[in-house]
Design an enzyme around this catalytic site. Structure first.
Site, PDB file in Angstrom:
ATOM      1  CB  CYS A 111       7.339  -1.840   4.568  1.00  0.00           C
ATOM      2  SG  CYS A 111       5.842  -2.877   4.949  1.00  0.00           S
ATOM      3  CG  HIS A 113       4.496   1.064   1.832  1.00  0.00           C
ATOM      4  ND1 HIS A 113       4.331  -0.595   1.596  1.00  0.00           N
ATOM      5  CD2 HIS A 113       4.378   0.605   3.459  1.00  0.00           C
ATOM      6  CE1 HIS A 113       4.318  -1.906   2.621  1.00  0.00           C
ATOM      7  NE2 HIS A 113       3.798  -0.722   3.909  1.00  0.00           N
ATOM      8  CG  ASN A 137       1.961  -3.344   4.998  1.00  0.00           C
ATOM      9  OD1 ASN A 137       2.226  -3.492   4.021  1.00  0.00           O
ATOM     10  ND2 ASN A 137       1.497  -2.514   5.731  1.00  0.00           N
TER      11      ASN A 137
END
Length: 319
Positions: A113, A246, A276
């Site tokens: 990520c 993020h 996500n």
């Protein structure tokens, strides 16, 4: 010499998987998912779509936004944890699909990520060092391929997508500073244990996660990276115009915004629409905000993210 973002682009696959769809697949509910994560839906790549395909769509839009000829691109870096193949790299496959013949370097960065932050920092160093004048930096993922769709703790969180930026050499300040970290001691909190070339290739090919531990870790290191970034540049929290985080969990994002003293109106929030998307989430959010006219030239932006590894980092830039 500075590096400056001159164009952004993003792409989400057409197939949408809503929370209500997931209610029919695992023991969960729309209200539970929204209250814990802020996610309402996620996009899933088609059977004939690979990570490089998603990257291609996002890259073309970034190239168009920057108003450049693709042949000007002399560096391609793709942040991804879901590459098309073991090798060649997704970046090389993307270079071929774009028809770029410059012969410049093309490679992937695997920081999960944090992948886009790592990739953007690397491209910035290439440009500051005079090795590149025009870089294509991409975050692209097909996380649906490594999700266990019977695990209600993880399958509700992830989706597929891509985001891209064109980063060019400039005499005007763009990227101010980048800050990267990792701690492999937390390797088991979020991982895919099978696959690869290690001795445990027979392990699960799906993602496993200790959600509570990951949440606590993420909030802690994102607090510290905010302080580090501001301190390194002699800046105050009030100097930040936009937070582009993020997009993993709305509660983590809210905690970081609170640390900065930023109202949520100054935070780019897109997690509800795509979940996500790992390395793709920051450039997806950035492109959304730019195209909606929220982010204006001259404003100061803080990007930050944390991912499996654990890896974490930030990019501070002037738009």
């Amino acid at each position: 010499m500075y590096s400056r973002i001159t164009g952004t682009g993003s792409y989400l696959p057409q197939k949408v998987l809503t929370n209500h769809d997931l209610e029919r697949m695992v023991d969960t509910s729309h209200d539970w998912i929204v209250s814990r994560t802020g996610i309402e839906e996620r996009h899933i790549a088609a059977d004939d779509e690979s990570t490089s395909d998603l990257a291609l769509h996002a890259s073309r839009r970034a190239i168009e936004a920057a108003g450049i000829d693709p042949q000007q691109i002399d560096l391609i870096i793709v942040g991804t944890t879901t590459p098309d193949r073991m090798f060649p790299s997704t970046a090389c496959l993307l270079q071929d699909k774009l028809g770029i013949k410059s012969g410049g370097p093309a490679f992937d960065i695997q920081a999960v990520c944090s992948g886009f932050v790592y990739a953007l920092s690397t491209a910035d160093q290439f440009i500051r060092g005079g090795q590149s004048k025009c870089a294509l930096v991409v975050g692209a993922e097909t996380m649906s391929r490594i999700v266990d769709w019977t695990d209600r703790n993880t399958c509700v969180l992830f989706g597929d997508g891509a985001g891209a930026v064109i980063l060019q050499a400039s005499e005007t300040e763009g990227i101010i500073s980048t800050h990267l970290h990792a701690d492999g001691g937390y390797k088991d909190l979020l991982a895919v244990e099978g696959g690869g070339c290690g001795v445990n290739r027979a392990g699960t090919p799906h993602m496993v996660m200790d959600g509570t531990a990951v949440f606590k870790f993420a909030v802690g290191v994102l607090d510290s990276i905010v302080e580090e970034t501001l301190s390194a540049n002699g800046m105050q929290k009030s100097d930040i115009d936009w937070l582009v985080p993020h997009q993993a969990n709305v509660r983590i994002i809210q905690a970081t915004a609170k640390k900065l003293g930023l109202p949520m109106e100054r935070v780019v929030l897109t997690v509800n629409a795509h979940g996500n998307t790992s390395a793709a989430s920051i450039p997806l959010a950035l492109d959304t905000a730019v195209r909606e006219g929220k982010i204006k030239r001259g404003e100061t932006i803080l990007m930050e993210g944390v991912g499996g590894g654990f890896t974490w980092g930030s990019v501070l830039l002037r738009w």
